[in-house]
Design a protein around this motif. Structure first.
Motif, short mmCIF file in Angstrom:
data_model
loop_
_atom_site.label_atom_id
_atom_site.label_comp_id
_atom_site.label_asym_id
_atom_site.label_seq_id
_atom_site.Cartn_x
_atom_site.Cartn_y
_atom_site.Cartn_z
N MET A 33 0.82 -1.20 0.00
CA MET A 33 0.00 0.00 0.00
C MET A 33 0.85 1.25 0.00
N ASN A 34 0.56 2.15 -0.85
CA ASN A 34 1.24 3.44 -0.91
C ASN A 34 1.06 4.15 0.44
N ALA A 35 2.13 4.78 0.89
CA ALA A 35 2.07 5.47 2.20
C ALA A 35 0.85 6.38 2.28
N ASN A 36 0.53 7.01 1.21
CA ASN A 36 -0.58 7.96 1.25
C ASN A 36 -1.92 7.29 1.57
N THR A 37 -2.09 6.06 1.20
CA THR A 37 -3.40 5.46 1.45
C THR A 37 -3.64 5.21 2.93
N ALA A 38 -2.55 5.25 3.72
CA ALA A 38 -2.73 5.11 5.17
C ALA A 38 -3.39 6.35 5.76
N ILE A 39 -3.53 7.34 4.91
CA ILE A 39 -4.16 8.56 5.38
C ILE A 39 -5.67 8.50 5.14
N THR A 40 -6.05 7.72 4.18
CA THR A 40 -7.46 7.70 3.78
C THR A 40 -8.38 7.33 4.94
N GLU A 41 -7.98 6.31 5.72
CA GLU A 41 -8.88 5.89 6.81
C GLU A 41 -9.10 6.97 7.85
N PRO A 42 -8.02 7.51 8.43
CA PRO A 42 -8.27 8.59 9.40
C PRO A 42 -9.01 9.77 8.77
N ILE A 99 -15.17 19.09 1.77
CA ILE A 99 -14.64 19.06 0.41
C ILE A 99 -13.36 18.26 0.43
N GLY A 100 -13.29 17.24 -0.37
CA GLY A 100 -12.09 16.41 -0.40
C GLY A 100 -11.91 15.82 -1.78
N TYR A 101 -11.11 14.77 -1.84
CA TYR A 101 -10.85 14.10 -3.12
C TYR A 101 -11.57 12.76 -3.15
N GLY A 102 -12.05 12.41 -4.32
CA GLY A 102 -12.62 11.08 -4.49
C GLY A 102 -11.95 10.46 -5.69
N ALA A 103 -11.93 9.12 -5.76
CA ALA A 103 -11.29 8.50 -6.93
C ALA A 103 -12.10 7.29 -7.35
N ASN A 104 -12.23 7.15 -8.63
CA ASN A 104 -12.96 5.99 -9.15
C ASN A 104 -11.96 4.95 -9.64
N GLY A 105 -11.94 3.85 -8.95
CA GLY A 105 -11.13 2.71 -9.40
C GLY A 105 -9.71 3.11 -9.71
N ASP A 106 -9.29 2.80 -10.96
CA ASP A 106 -7.90 3.09 -11.28
C ASP A 106 -7.76 4.32 -12.17
N SER A 107 -8.69 5.23 -12.01
CA SER A 107 -8.56 6.50 -12.74
C SER A 107 -7.27 7.16 -12.31
N SER A 108 -6.60 7.84 -13.23
CA SER A 108 -5.30 8.43 -12.90
C SER A 108 -5.43 9.76 -12.19
N LEU A 109 -6.66 10.24 -12.00
CA LEU A 109 -6.86 11.57 -11.44
C LEU A 109 -8.00 11.49 -10.42
N VAL A 160 -10.84 9.88 -0.48
CA VAL A 160 -9.56 9.16 -0.50
C VAL A 160 -8.45 10.19 -0.42
N PHE A 161 -7.24 9.70 -0.11
CA PHE A 161 -6.06 10.53 -0.34
C PHE A 161 -4.91 9.66 -0.80
N ASP A 162 -4.46 9.93 -2.00
CA ASP A 162 -3.28 9.23 -2.49
C ASP A 162 -2.59 10.11 -3.52
N GLU A 163 -1.65 9.50 -4.27
CA GLU A 163 -0.82 10.34 -5.14
C GLU A 163 -1.57 10.83 -6.38
N ARG A 164 -2.87 10.52 -6.46
CA ARG A 164 -3.65 11.02 -7.58
C ARG A 164 -4.37 12.32 -7.22
N CYS A 165 -4.16 12.77 -5.99
CA CYS A 165 -4.95 13.92 -5.53
C CYS A 165 -4.37 15.26 -5.93
N PHE A 166 -4.25 15.42 -7.25
CA PHE A 166 -3.89 16.74 -7.78
C PHE A 166 -5.07 17.66 -7.51
N GLY A 167 -4.95 18.89 -7.84
CA GLY A 167 -6.12 19.76 -7.64
C GLY A 167 -6.01 20.50 -6.33
N ASN A 168 -6.17 21.78 -6.37
CA ASN A 168 -6.12 22.63 -5.19
C ASN A 168 -7.56 22.93 -4.80
#
Lengths: 596, 287, 154
Positions: free
Chosen positions: B1-10, B28-38, B54-62
């Motif tokens: 698991m990518n380090a960032n996904t350990a953030i998603t749960e909290p 307001i946060g980030y959501g991701a569908n499956g293996d979408s790159s963004l 979610v929070f992972d390395e796909r969370c571009f966007g300010n």
């Protein structure tokens, strides 16, 4: 109440008072030396003796100490009294032949011949053993640092064991109260005593920490200079509180900051004179007899350091020749002020006249460049000074002032005769340039008023608006604006006051229309405009719906404060501010028109 | 698991709590569908929907860009997921009175870098662990030392060229601009209700996609962002024509740093350089 | 404003166009004084009067270039002397930053001049205009922008 008769006059006085008190009420003057209202009387000097002719045991008694009794009949200048007084004075003259105070008293009592040989050396002493210093130090100051020591001819004022006092506060009260100026607290005080220079007298004399700054002060009440006051520094003394009959002294009073909302401010902060010691050729600061005009003004003033007696600072003798130097620091392109300080020609003429009043056989010279006497009757005044030979006016500059013997040699040019002149002067008076009061830059930044390179505040228009500034509601008067004399300052003050009144007395202000206006529909409320406004003219305004819910907070420009500079308009990214008369579309039109 | 996904749960549980306790009306946060790159922005209003975050390395966007939208502010108090770079933008929004601090709840997420491979901006990131947040979701990540000069590398590379070379470069780049305003729309600090490009009387910036107007537009935007832009790089990422907008903003940020010792967004109190002055500001080249 | 004495304009010779944004209280008054004192300076310069140098928006400068200016000058009061206290301080920061932005994009910074001219500096104004006119004549027409006149993507 007791009823007594003094020199045939009836007077009523409270029981417990002395004859001296009663005499004062009756308006009878009785000379004293060892008496001071602050301390218990001692009856030591015997100058104040008066004769009781009825109502008590007849005889000579000291008025300062003897209690008034009902039915007393007192003579203050009977033959017996005067004989006794004169004898006392003769004895004092013998003891203190050098004392000015005793000699004055002798003169007043018609004494011409000294009966007794003057004591000199160890036996001659200005101290007349009145004990005022001891009593004051003990009763008022509370330090009891000095006392009488010895008996008979060896009696003198001293400290216990003749050693340096541990308890002397250096307050100088003893010196203050001594009738002959005989005591020097430096002899007793363990700490060096620094005299506080009297600022109003340009440091020519000293003052006490509690003082009225100058005779015309408003309010005309003394205040305490905390930094030099013994009470505040050490907790000792407290003499002023002890002595004040009104109980007006409160050491716990603190400075208060007062905030007032006002609609107009008039700045009248005045001037100072430049320090001429930078011009080493004139010797100011090197030779005590070279003084500034302001110092001279104090020296000839009756309320000044020498009570109006003009004497040389070097040797105390009257100056028989005096040279006035004009334009010291003014009208110089380099190393000085380029402007004319305006008032010096006139006050120098005045000083020349005052000098002649004080020293009838003195000679006054004035080295001038031009005589500027443009006011009403001013030229006639200066002419009088010249014609009535009050002063010799020499058109030229002085190259140097140097000492020769006890004289000051003033070397200058007389361009009208084409010669070089050297005058041996007893006193040289410099007319320094006028500069705005210190602290003016800070104040002007707070008020958002401009100033020129000399610090003088800027008027809105030199001809048409001489008392306005560019900031609405702030007006100028007097020398803070430019050097000027009293009539002009008063006129300007009147003008400034009426402008201020004009501003605040109308219901509506009229002003230039070139002010900023906010387009509230596009304003984002970021308030970067507020940050750049030099006048604090921009503030928030809440836009509400009919129910009073706040929909948005937008910028609002106070049309009374806005000066129309447009800094806000330039800062506004959404172009929501327009300056009327310099609107974006007008400037756009100008830019595009240029290239047609 | 990518380090960032350990953030998603909290993160999800923090959001759910905020909503169920009524502390915020929306997260307001980030959501991701499956293996979408963004990842896409998520607006969660109910606690049970928090699992969409979610929070992972796909969370571009300010996400700070949403704080200036009236429709969102009207919802009530807002919880917002912020990376370090986003938080700096929020500091500017706070200073400019766009939102009040008490109306937002900052849910900070530590971020070790976005994209795979990581974005260039992330290699010079100095705020991997956002400070001053109300909640920090997940454990802090390592914050390596960053050479300050690298912050402005894109700008420095261009500065090394000659004036003529630079004009050739920018002439080419700005010719590509189609005036889609994606850069403006994605930027949290471009929040003007009426943009300067929408002012037609007078029209300072020509609206058609010609080079002359493009220069005016990009100059205006860069200038309006001087002393404000936090270099989050979103404008460059959003540009469909791959114009290196980040370099221009970097240049202005470097200037503000060099002249006035100023970096935007480090605090919400500091005044922007263009609203203050110093009597001894640089005077170079003034006649 | 008067033509430089003894120099008739050759119609075939290219004349530069200079747009100057002057603050009313200092630079405009200084230019006025130059006129009153009969200090001659080239007629290439066209003046737009503003209340303060702080009013200048970089959009004015861009628009001036777009409209055909070969040089833009902004002139205000000396720092510390602004009639409005601080307008020129703000102008100084913004305009110097703007010039850097221009330079970064490759637009010749010599085409944008900033000066401080006080109300008493008529002589300075006149020599300043002579100097910048000569400089822009040597630089030639502002082709960077004149090429943009035709529009279209480059």
């Amino acid at each position: 109440m007791l009823k007594l008769t003094i020199d045939g006059q009836q007077v009523e006085v409270e029981s417990g008072r002395t004859i001296l008190d009663a005499a004062k009420l009756a308006g009878k003057e009785i000379p004293t030396l060892c008496h001071h209202p602050a301390v218990q009387p001692a009856g030591a000097c015997r100058i104040c003796v008066v004769e009781i002719t009825a109502g008590d045991r007849p005889g000579l008694v000291p008025a300062c100490a003897y209690p008034a009794k009902d039915g007393m009949d007192i003579q203050t200048r009977s033959k017996r009294v005067l004989e006794s007084r004169r004898m006392t004075i003769q004895l004092l003259l013998a003891r203190s032949p050098g004392s000015e105070v005793i000699r004055e008293m002798a003169k007043e009592h018609g004494i011409e011949e000294h009966l007794f040989p003057a004591q000199t050396g160890e036996n001659g002493d200005d101290c007349i053993m009145c004990g005022l210093c001891v009593r004051l130090c003990q009763q008022i100051v509370g330090a009891s640092a000095i006392c009488f020591d010895g008996r008979g001819p060896d009696r003198k004022i001293s400290t216990p064991y003749k050693s340096r006092s541990d308890v002397c506060l250096g307050c100088g009260a003893c010196a203050f109260v001594c009738p002959t100026g005989a005591i020097d607290p430096a002899e007793y005080c363990p700490n060096p005593i620094e005299k506080i220079p009297n600022e109003f007298n340009c440091g020519l004399d000293s003052r006490t920490p509690i003082h009225i700054p100058f005779p015309q002060a408003v309010p005309n009440k003394p205040f305490i200079d905390r930094e030099n006051c013994i009470r505040f520094q050490t907790g000792g003394c407290g003499a002023c509180e002890n002595i004040c009959p009104a109980g007006a002294i409160d050491y716990d009073m603190t400075d208060e900051f007062v905030e007032e909302d006002v609609g107009a401010i008039i700045v009248a902060t005045g001037y100072e004179i430049m320090d001429p010691s930078i011009y080493e050729e004139y010797g100011y600061g090197r030779y005590p007899d070279v003084v500034t005009s302001l110092e001279f003004e104090r020296m000839v003033s009756a309320s000044g350091p020498s009570n109006g007696e003009l004497t040389r600072l070097s040797n105390g003798k009257p100056p028989k020749s005096i040279v006035f130097l004009q334009c010291i620091g003014s009208r110089r392109e380099t190393n000085g002020k380029p402007y004319c300080s305006k008032i010096c020609c006139m006050y120098t003429a005045k000083h020349a006249i005052l000098y002649k009043h004080k020293v009838h056989d003195g000679q006054a010279f004035v080295f001038f460049m031009d005589v500027r006497a443009g006011g009403k009757n001013y030229d006639q005044f200066v002419r009088r000074v010249v014609k009535e030979k009050q002063a010799t006016y020499l058109r030229g500059r002085v190259s140097k002032v140097y000492a020769r013997g006890d004289k000051l040699m003033v070397r200058g040019a007389d361009t009208l005769s084409g010669t070089q002149i050297e005058i041996a002067a007893d006193m040289v008076v410099l007319a320094p340039a006028l500069v705005p009061s210190s602290g003016i830059r800070d104040l002007s930044q707070k008020l958002r008023v401009g100033f020129d390179e000399h610090g003088f505040l800027l008027e809105a228009h030199p001809k048409l608006r001489p008392v306005d500034t560019n900031t609405a509601g702030v007006f100028l008067a007097g020398a803070c604006h430019s050097p000027k004399d009293i009539p002009e300052s008063v006129a300007q003050a009147g003008a400034a006051a009426s402008k201020a009144l004009g501003l605040i007395s109308h219901n509506r202000l009229s002003r230039e229309p070139t002010i900023g206006v906010v387009d509230e529909s596009s304003c984002n409320g970021c308030f970067e405009c507020e940050g750049v406004c030099a006048y604090g003219a921009i503030g928030p305004r809440e836009l509400t719906d009919r129910k009073g819910n706040v929909l948005a907070t937008v910028a609002f420009i106070n049309e009374g404060l806005c000066q129309g500079c447009g800094a806000c308009a330039a800062t506004c990214r959404s172009k929501s501010i327009e300056v009327q008369g310099y609107r974006d579309d007008q400037l756009f039109a100008a830019i595009t028109a240029i290239h047609r | 698991m990518n380090a960032n996904t350990a953030i998603t749960e909290p993160l999800q549980s923090a959001a759910a709590d905020l909503l169920s306790e009524g502390k915020v009306a929306v997260v307001i946060g980030y959501g991701a569908n499956g293996d979408s790159s963004l990842a896409h922005p998520e607006f969660v209003r109910k606690p049970e929907d928090a699992e969409r975050l979610v929070f992972d390395e796909r969370c571009f966007g300010n996400l700070a860009v949403y704080l200036s939208k009236d429709s969102i502010r009207q919802m009530g108090k807002i919880g917002i997921v912020v990376k370090g770079c986003d938080l700096r933008a929020i500091n500017v929004l706070l200073r400019e009175h766009v939102v009040k601090r008490e109306d937002i709840v900052l849910i900070g997420v530590p971020c070790a870098g976005l994209g795979d491979p990581p974005l260039q901006k992330c290699s010079v990131c100095e705020q991997r662990n956002p400070e001053g947040c109300d909640i920090l979701a997940g454990d802090p990540v390592e914050q390596p030392q960053v050479d300050a000069e690298l912050r402005y590398k894109d700008a420095a590379d261009l500065d090394a060229k000659s004036l003529e070379e630079r004009w050739e470069y920018w002439r080419g780049q700005l010719s590509k601009c189609i005036r889609c305003y994606a850069c403006r729309n994605v930027c949290p600090l471009c929040y003007c209700k009426r943009c300067i490009t929408e002012k037609t009387i007078p029209q300072w910036i020509e609206s058609s996609a010609h080079l002359r107007g493009n220069v005016a537009w990009n100059v205006a935007r860069a200038f309006h962002l001087t002393g404000r832009c936090v270099n989050c790089g979103e404008c460059e990422r959003a540009c469909p024509m791959d114009i290196p907008l980040g370099a221009i903003n970097q240049k202005m940020a470097q200037l503000m740093n060099e002249w006035f010792d100023f970096q935007s967004g480090l605090s919400s109190e500091e005044k922007a350089p263009f609203t203050t002055f110093n009597a001894d500001d640089p005077e170079t080249g003034i006649l | 404003m008067s033509q430089e004495a003894n120099k008739p304009t050759d119609p075939s010779e290219w004349q530069p166009r200079i747009v100057a944004f002057l603050c009313n209280w200092c630079s405009y008054a200084g230019a006025d004084l130059a006129g009153m004192s009969r200090f001659a300076y080239p007629a290439a310069i066209k003046i737009v009067r503003l209340p303060c140098s702080g009013r200048v928006d970089p959009m004015f400068i861009i628009k001036s270039f777009e409209q055909g200016a070969d040089l833009v000058l902004v002139s205000g009061c000396h720092p510390g002397d602004c009639h409005y206290t601080s307008g020129n301080y703000h102008a100084r920061r913004k305009l110097l930053a703007f010039r850097e932005l221009m330079t970064f994009l490759g637009i010749d910074p010599r085409r944008f001049k900033i000066s401080w001219v006080s109300a008493a500096e008529g002589a300075k104004w006149s020599s300043l205009v002579k100097e910048i006119t000569a400089e822009v004549k040597a630089l030639g027409p502002f082709e960077t922008y004149s090429e943009l006149q035709t529009g279209g993507t480059g």
